[in-house]
Design a protein around this motif. Structure first.
Motif, mmCIF file in Angstrom:
data_model
loop_
_atom_site.group_PDB
_atom_site.id
_atom_site.type_symbol
_atom_site.label_atom_id
_atom_site.label_comp_id
_atom_site.label_asym_id
_atom_site.label_seq_id
_atom_site.Cartn_x
_atom_site.Cartn_y
_atom_site.Cartn_z
ATOM 1 N N PHE A 83 -17.411 22.121 -14.552
ATOM 2 C CA PHE A 83 -18.975 21.961 -14.624
ATOM 3 C C PHE A 83 -19.726 21.483 -13.509
ATOM 4 N N LYS A 88 -12.607 19.744 -25.635
ATOM 5 C CA LYS A 88 -12.511 18.410 -26.306
ATOM 6 C C LYS A 88 -11.258 18.502 -27.498
ATOM 7 N N GLU A 147 -22.308 20.182 -11.394
ATOM 8 C CA GLU A 147 -23.743 19.946 -11.640
ATOM 9 C C GLU A 147 -24.731 20.477 -10.424
ATOM 10 N N SER A 168 -20.660 29.622 -23.125
ATOM 11 C CA SER A 168 -21.269 28.420 -22.497
ATOM 12 C C SER A 168 -20.788 27.096 -22.155
ATOM 13 N N ALA A 169 -21.212 26.547 -21.487
ATOM 14 C CA ALA A 169 -20.667 25.286 -20.637
ATOM 15 C C ALA A 169 -20.624 24.401 -21.935
ATOM 16 N N LYS A 170 -21.609 24.406 -23.035
ATOM 17 C CA LYS A 170 -21.643 23.553 -24.137
ATOM 18 C C LYS A 170 -20.357 23.837 -25.025
ATOM 19 N N ASP A 171 -20.128 24.898 -25.274
ATOM 20 C CA ASP A 171 -19.007 25.619 -26.234
ATOM 21 C C ASP A 171 -17.666 25.368 -25.461
ATOM 22 N N LYS A 172 -17.562 25.541 -24.242
ATOM 23 C CA LYS A 172 -16.343 25.163 -23.464
ATOM 24 C C LYS A 172 -15.900 23.577 -23.468
ATOM 25 N N LYS A 173 -17.139 23.078 -23.500
ATOM 26 C CA LYS A 173 -16.694 21.481 -23.574
ATOM 27 C C LYS A 173 -16.214 21.164 -25.008
ATOM 28 N N LYS A 174 -16.721 21.701 -25.758
ATOM 29 C CA LYS A 174 -16.453 21.406 -27.252
ATOM 30 C C LYS A 174 -14.950 21.791 -27.486
ATOM 31 N N LYS A 175 -14.641 23.209 -27.134
ATOM 32 C CA LYS A 175 -13.259 23.600 -27.415
ATOM 33 C C LYS A 175 -11.949 22.768 -26.399
#
Length: 529
Positions: free
Chosen positions: A499, A475, A501, A466-473
């Motif tokens: 990402f 970072k 919008e 997911s985009a959320k997990d990708k952003k976390k990794k």
């Protein structure tokens, strides 16, 4: 030109030789002399050269006041042989220099020695037991460790502890270490510590590590008596009994327990000559030929007392046990004789300490190939050994503790994290060989930047997360490897491409919104009738 301390490193003897030549040429006073009704410009007497060079060597921290006048004459003989100087008729090539009034001069250019080219020793890989094999009869589950490629998921798991997520783990038993394994660990960690103590990037230029015997190191550490003297397994390599008796006689003078002391005058000198002749006939010095460059490099640390003590402790562990034991007994005898005020003088011309250095320096340290400064370097080392033999010939306690702790670590049960490609065991320190700057830059780029860049690309292009997990990794990766991340995403816009919008239609901007807000109508006098 001011003398400087030549530190440890490859070709130290050659560097010292070249420096002494440059100091001699630049500082030796030259003037006009007459010989047989003829004048010679810019020359010097042999005795003047001995005086000036002897003072230079005595004040030079690379050699010190232990240098004698006779050693200075021998060095000038080598200068004449190597065409550093020549007589006033241009003759050179023979070692017929004498401490007299003969005239000498410098040739137009004194040859400096080139640095020899040694073939680089390939790095010796220390082999350890196969930790993946299971221990017979173990009740715990055994995990076979397999090499797998690191992907984004694996990388995330290995770094998940930092954010509070602990992966599942299991116990893994180790095989028993064999004697050969422990000896190789001792060799690897000893050479690693020696390299660090000398401050060298590599030991290749001062030591062929293939010639270092791991069994010798182990025996020198553990096969010792209460006094720290090595106990030899092969008794045929012991010193002859009559030499041991003679050494004990002088070391314990005037209390000789092994010999009935004769009454004739000069007995102690005859005993000393017997000992000196025995050690003088050895074909190889006690510190061995292949360790010559190591001990010469150690001399570059003499201004750092604790460092040079540690370096000599470690270097002496590399000796064959029979050599180490002979060195222990010989240096102990030399120290006792040098400081024994009850012992009659053993020479009329020099002090007892100087005699010890002159008599035994060559049987302790010398080069297989003739080195022009080996006698001076050996005298410097032997003098230091006499003054500090009790510390130098002991086992380095910090090294022993480190090795034993590492061996215990390898033998205990280890923790294996599920999904990890390697276990928690730290490999034994190893030694490396020197490479060129270009090779280093290439290896640094290929060995670290490229795999990390590939890992970052895999995270960025992975469409299954997911985009959320990708952003976390991303970072987390940016925090760990900012330089690699900056190359891939130089600007925020480059990162924003990952990402996109959703396009939302915005209402058109009304023209009246740009005007001033509506003002209420105010009646003025102009509207009156």
């Amino acid at each position: 030109m001011e003398p400087r301390l030549v530190g440890p490193g490859p070709y130290r003897a050659t560097r010292l030789w070249n420096e002494i030549i440059e100091l001699f040429r630049s500082g030796m006073p030259l003037r006009k002399h007459r010989c047989r009704f003829k004048s010679y410009e810019r020359c010097f007497k042999a005795s003047e050269a001995v005086d000036w060079l002897h003072e230079l060597l005595g004040c030079n921290q690379n050699f010190g006041p232990e240098v004698t006048r006779s050693q200075t004459v021998k060095l000038l003989k080598k200068f004449l042989k190597n065409h550093v100087i020549e007589d006033i008729k241009g003759r050179w090539g023979k070692e017929d220099f004498q401490d007299d009034g003969h005239l000498y001069r410098f040739p137009p250019s004194s040859p400096l020695k080139p640095y020899p080219k040694k073939s680089l020793c390939t790095k010796e890989v220390i082999r350890f037991p196969d930790w993946n094999e299971s221990k017979t009869g173990a009740s715990q589950e055994h995990i076979l460790v397999k090499s797998i490629a690191m992907n984004s998921e694996m990388w995330y798991k290995r770094h998940s502890i930092a954010i509070g997520e602990v992966p599942a783990c299991k116990l893994m038993y180790r095989r028993e270490l064999t004697q050969a394994n422990i000896e190789e660990i001792w060799k690897s960690m000893t050479l690693s510590r020696l390299q660090k103590t000398l401050g060298l990037d590599s030991l290749d230029e001062v030591l062929d590590t293939k010639l270092v015997n791991a069994k010798h190191i182990f025996q020198n550490v553990y096969n010792v008596n209460k006094q720290g003297i090595v106990i030899l397994e092969d008794k045929s390599k012991e010193l002859p009994h009559w030499i041991l008796s003679a050494m004990k006689c002088l070391a314990n003078w005037p209390s000789c327990s092994d010999l009935k002391q004769p009454t004739y005058s000069g007995f102690e000198r005859d005993v000393f000559k017997t000992i000196a002749d025995y050690f003088g006939q050895m074909k190889e010095p006690l510190l061995t030929f292949h360790l010559f460059d190591v001990f010469v490099s150690v001399l570059g640390l003499l201004q750092k007392h604790s460092k040079v003590i540690e370096a000599l402790q470690i270097s002496c562990l590399l000796l064959p046990p029979e050599n180490r034991k002979k060195l222990q007994l010989l240096v102990k005898m030399m120290a006792r004789i040098s400081f024994n005020k009850d012992l009659p003088p053993l020479s009329e011309s020099v002090t007892t300490r100087t005699l010890m250095v002159q008599a035994f320096s060559r049987c302790i340290l010398c080069s297989k190939d003739e080195v022009d400064l080996d006698e001076l370097l050996a005298a410097k080392l032997v003098s230091f050994l006499i003054d500090n033999y009790q510390e130098i010939l002991n086992i380095p306690s910090s090294l022993k503790a480190s090795v034993e702790e590492h061996v215990v670590h390898l033998q205990r049960v280890q923790i294996k994290y599920a999904g990890a490609d390697t276990d928690a065991t730290f490999p034994a320190p190893s030694f490396c060989h020197q490479i060129s700057t270009d090779e280093f830059e290439s290896q640094r780029a290929n060995g670290s930047q490229e795999p990390l860049a590939a890992l970052l690309e895999e995270i960025a292009m992975n469409k299954e997360i997911s985009a959320k997990d990708k952003k976390k990794k991303l970072k987390q990766f940016q925090k760990s490897y900012p330089e690699v991340y900056r190359v891939r995403f130089p600007t925020p816009e480059a990162e924003g491409v990952l990402f996109p919008e959703k396009n939302k239609q915005k209402p058109p901007i009304l023209m009246w919104a740009l005007k001033k807000p509506f003002q209420p109508f105010h009646r003025t006098r102009s509207f009156r009738m």
